[in-house]
Scaffold this motif. Structure first.
Motif, mmCIF file in Angstrom:
data_model
loop_
_atom_site.group_PDB
_atom_site.id
_atom_site.type_symbol
_atom_site.label_atom_id
_atom_site.label_comp_id
_atom_site.label_asym_id
_atom_site.label_seq_id
_atom_site.Cartn_x
_atom_site.Cartn_y
_atom_site.Cartn_z
ATOM 1 N N LEU A 188 0.814 -1.221 0.000
ATOM 2 C CA LEU A 188 0.000 0.000 0.000
ATOM 3 C C LEU A 188 0.845 1.268 0.000
ATOM 4 C CD1 LEU A 188 -2.647 -0.968 2.711
ATOM 5 C CD2 LEU A 188 -2.949 -0.971 0.231
ATOM 6 N N THR A 189 0.288 2.309 -0.573
ATOM 7 C CA THR A 189 0.855 3.651 -0.420
ATOM 8 C C THR A 189 -0.243 4.546 0.149
ATOM 9 O OG1 THR A 189 0.306 4.007 -2.737
ATOM 10 C CG2 THR A 189 2.618 3.600 -2.218
ATOM 11 N N HIS A 190 0.171 5.678 0.690
ATOM 12 C CA HIS A 190 -0.797 6.514 1.382
ATOM 13 C C HIS A 190 -1.887 7.025 0.448
ATOM 14 C CE1 HIS A 190 -2.477 9.154 4.314
ATOM 15 N NE2 HIS A 190 -1.636 8.667 5.194
ATOM 16 N N ASP A 191 -1.468 7.428 -0.763
ATOM 17 C CA ASP A 191 -2.464 8.027 -1.663
ATOM 18 C C ASP A 191 -3.551 7.027 -2.052
ATOM 19 O OD1 ASP A 191 -0.623 6.589 -3.111
ATOM 20 O OD2 ASP A 191 -0.579 7.958 -4.827
ATOM 21 N N VAL A 192 -3.181 5.752 -2.082
ATOM 22 C CA VAL A 192 -4.158 4.709 -2.405
ATOM 23 C C VAL A 192 -5.314 4.733 -1.393
ATOM 24 C CG1 VAL A 192 -4.423 2.194 -2.267
ATOM 25 C CG2 VAL A 192 -2.645 3.171 -3.686
ATOM 26 N N LEU A 193 -4.979 5.007 -0.139
ATOM 27 C CA LEU A 193 -6.034 5.048 0.883
ATOM 28 C C LEU A 193 -6.658 6.432 1.016
ATOM 29 C CD1 LEU A 193 -4.648 2.702 3.680
ATOM 30 C CD2 LEU A 193 -6.210 2.184 1.816
#
Ligand SMILES: Nc1ncnc2c1ncn2[C@@H]1O[C@H](COP(=O)(O)OP(=O)(O)O)[C@@H](O)[C@H]1O
Ligand SMILES: N[C@@H](CCC(=O)OP(=O)(O)O)C(=O)O
Length: 280
Positions: free
Chosen positions: A108-113
């Motif tokens: 995961l990356t932050h922007d995905v969430l």
């Protein structure tokens, strides 16, 4: 021994840090991974749903290349994560398979969430995996997670990632395993009088002042990022136990309600907030 109420806990996020997965000589601690696999499979067999947030990609990559110190250059760290992540997953895959447990990899990356649509895809994927009895093994997607000026993608560390995952997935409990018994009044490696705090209801400026940096060459955020993660958990009225991961089967003791490590639990049952920003 005073006991804690864990009877209603059915969905658990377990976060394990690099220092609990690596030997000081840079080799992967196979016994730690084996015990973790055994314990988490045991929980699934009891009917619980488990998400594992595992660090260790950069550490394992360093081990592969025989590096003693973590390089400062971002491309080197990212390349190491790329090397180490696949090794880490291979070892997890082997050990979990021994106990008949299926796992999956979620990077995961932050922007995905941050973005509602991709967040929903992640949510749906994790729900489906849990529904199938699979343990998602989550890590930050280190090869693309770079902090850029106007495009923040990085979580910065897996402590905060695990708290975000726990809140997002409505987990009943986040168990954070580290190389220390819990949160102390000061860094026990520097202050011999530091005392273990058994329960904390709020992360205050005073508690943040007591939280120092990482203890080993492998740790990244030290206690400070664990407290930020705890603050996120408390703000959303979730629950977290910080404990020593030297023997991951300690998770069974935590689930049995034993008073182990530091329990972060809100005093009141305030309404859940819908805000996943990292606490600065
Ligand atoms: N108040 C505190 N209580 C406990 N540990 C602390 C405290 N302040 C700093 N630390 C340090 O934080 C370390 C744990 O963080 P870290 O090294 O990042 O581990 P991990 O790899 O598990 O994330 C401890 O070993 C200790 O040296
Ligand atoms: N994503 C990185 C882990 C970063 C991190 O938060 O590490 P740690 O402080 O050991 O939990 C890796 O897999 O090496």
């Amino acid at each position: 021994m005073t006991s804690r109420h864990m009877g209603n806990v059915s969905r658990i996020v377990v976060k394990i840090g690099t220092s609990s997965l690596m030997h000081p000589n840079g080799k992967i601690d196979l016994q730690a991974i084996d015990q973790l696999s055994y314990t988490l499979t045991g929980l699934v067999n009891e009917g619980k749903q488990v998400i594992l947030v595992s660090s260790g990609a950069i550490g394992a990559g360093m081990g592969q290349l025989g590096l003693i110190n973590r390089p400062e250059e971002i491309p080197k760290q990212q390349a190491l994560a790329s090397i180490g992540q696949s090794e880490l997953m291979t070892v997890y895959q082997q050990r979990f398979a021994t106990y008949g447990q299926k796992i999956s990899q979620v990077l995961l990356t932050h922007d995905v969430l941050d973005y509602p649509q991709s967040r929903e895809y992640v949510h749906n994927t994790i729900e489906q995996l849990l529904d199938w009895g699979i343990i998602p093994v989550v890590n930050e997607n280190d090869t693309v997670a770079v902090d850029e000026l106007d495009h923040r993608t990085t979580f910065g560390d897996n402590d905060q990632l695990s708290a975000i995952v726990a809140v997002r997935s409505h987990a009943d409990l986040l168990i954070m395993l580290s190389d220390i018994d819990g949160f102390y009044t000061g860094n026990p490696h520097q202050d011999p009088h530091a005392k273990l705090i058994k329960e904390l209801h709020q992360v205050t400026d005073d508690s943040l002042k007591r939280a120092g940096g990482a203890g080993t060459v492998f740790g990244t955020g030290g206690m400070a990022t664990k407290l930020k993660a705890a603050a996120h958990i408390l703000r959303h009225n979730h629950m977290m136990v910080l404990a020593n991961g030297a023997n991951p089967s300690i998770i069974f003791n935590i689930m049995n309600g034993e008073e182990i490590g530091t329990l972060f639990i809100a005093e009141n049952n305030s309404e859940e907030l819908d805000d996943d920003r990292i606490i600065k």
